[in-house]
Design an enzyme around this catalytic site. Structure first.
Site, PDB file in Angstrom:
ATOM      1  CB  ALA A 129      -0.924   0.016   1.218  1.00 35.31           C
ATOM      2  CE  LYS A 130       4.949   4.124  -0.462  1.00 38.27           C
ATOM      3  NZ  LYS A 130       6.052   4.260   0.531  1.00 38.27           N
TER       4      LYS A 130
END
Length: 428
Positions: free
Chosen positions: A117-118
């Site tokens: 994720a980011k």
């Protein structure tokens, strides 16, 4: 039905940016060696979820400013998603999507029970006061509440965020659920459940991987002359670790530009100065050089610890390093990769080389869940073992399949995720 599928495939998706294109192009290059079905390959081309938020903040002058916030979760096949939060004027959905993809392969390669994720907020944190940054963080966290959690998605610090940012996120989340939840974020202060050695982990991991590569190449690390682009949390610590192991650090750079001394820099003094003054802008010893000049200095090892897209088609042929270690995410373009392969310059890829941060973040999460904490020596030893195992698998795959280290690392990560996806199938 076929016509509908063709139309869907040709539709432009909002995360389709050059950086996301690079991440997917790397994925496509590795796929032929990963032995996965087309159905599995197709699923992994796309993030599971990409969300945009409006983040309103009351500024110190009483203005209400609305910032754009983002969170992309690429894959939850192996476990909760994991990835940093960055504050930067250039944050986009595409950037977050690309970084989430790379984080998936990174976690899988290290055999961590996470997906990638980011997220981030498009803002200029250098122009914001601490109170404004706190307000931004707390409101952004409130917007994230429906999609994050210790078993769903676990944020961490990234560009222009730090332990204090994570403390505000942890407190905001905890106040909403009614009890302290230290495991909701990693990279937070030790006083609220952070882990020793987390701050140093990414930079130290870069040097652990570099040292392992030197062993395989028959180089003595203590005899190498090194250049480090970026002198923040990753580059500054990497420079210090290289210096401590006897290597000569010829040049470093930060937002103010570069500092170069052919006789070697006093890294400890530079780090103290940067901490006191916020940058190296007023450092007077050595020669001042531009970031572009720094990248092209003659050296043995070039550590890229700034940001993405630093080595590209325009400058790759001028590099004079014998080996490149990627401490940042995506610092080398596809065109540059091809040039470096042709020139015989090995690249230690980001998905392996900068994985120390997420590995010790995993250790922090495990410690928080169990409320049982380890000491610095134990964590450093565990990190070294984890990185060494991943490096050996990548090196072996690179030799057996005649792949670059980047492709081998991606193949290793893709195989781990694909195996889990095959076993789990698609619901419903």
């Amino acid at each position: 039905m076929a016509k509908l599928e063709e139309t869907a495939a040709q539709t432009h998706l909002e995360w389709d940016t050059p950086l996301f294109g690079t991440a997917i192009a790397q994925y496509e290059l590795a796929l032929p060696y990963a032995d996965v079905s087309e159905a599995v390959a197709e699923r992994l081309r796309y993030p599971e979820r990409a969300v945009m938020f409006s983040v309103p903040v009351r500024m110190d002058d009483e203005r209400r400013v609305v910032f754009a916030g983002y969170r992309v979760q690429h894959s939850s096949v192996l476990g909760p998603t994991k990835g940093g939060i960055r504050y930067d004027p250039e944050v986009t959905l595409g950037e977050c999507a690309a970084l989430a993809v790379w984080m998936t392969w990174k976690c899988a390669l290290l055999r961590l029970p996470y997906g990638g994720a980011k997220g981030g907020v498009r803002c200029n944190p250098r122009q914001m006061s601490p109170r404004e940054l706190e307000g931004l963080t707390r409101r952004f966290t409130s917007e994230l509440l429906p999609i994050i959690g210790p078993q769903e998605d676990i944020p961490a610090p990234d560009m222009a965020t730090n332990e204090q940012t994570m403390a505000w996120m942890m407190d905001t989340y905890s106040m909403q659920v009614g009890h302290a939840v230290p495991e909701i974020v990693t990279g937070k202060p030790i006083s609220i459940g952070g882990s020793v050695f987390r701050h140093e982990a990414t930079g130290a991991g870069v040097v652990m991987v570099t040292a392992r590569a030197c062993e395989r190449l028959g180089w003595n690390l203590a005899e190498q002359r090194c250049v480090v682009q970026g002198f923040g949390n990753v580059g500054g610590i990497a420079a210090a670790e290289l210096d401590a192991l006897g290597a000569t650090v010829l040049a470093v750079s930060d937002v103010s530009g570069g500092v170069h001394d052919e006789g070697g820099l006093d890294v400890d003094a530079l780090r103290r100065f940067a901490e006191q003054h916020g940058s190296l802008a007023e450092w007077v010893e050595g020669d001042r050089i531009s970031n572009e000049e720094l990248l092209e200095l003659p050296c043995d090892i070039l550590v890229l610890a700034a940001r993405e897209d630093q080595i590209h088609a325009d400058n790759a042929h001028r590099l004079q390093a014998r080996m490149i270690a990627e401490g940042a995410n995506g610092p080398t373009s596809l065109e540059a990769d091809a040039i470096l392969v042709e020139r015989g310059i090995p690249v230690l890829p980001d998905v392996l080389t900068n994985a120390g941060g997420v590995t010790v973040s995993y250790f922090e999460w495990v410690q928080d869940l169990g409320r049982l904490f380890w000491d610095r020596r134990e964590i450093r030893a565990k990190l070294a073992d984890q990185l060494s195992d991943a490096f050996d698998r990548v090196w072996s795959l690179s030799e057996s399949k005649s792949l670059t280290l980047r492709s081998a690392a991606l193949v290793g990560g893709i195989r781990e995720v694909a195996g889990a996806l095959r076993s789990r199938g698609i619901y419903p």
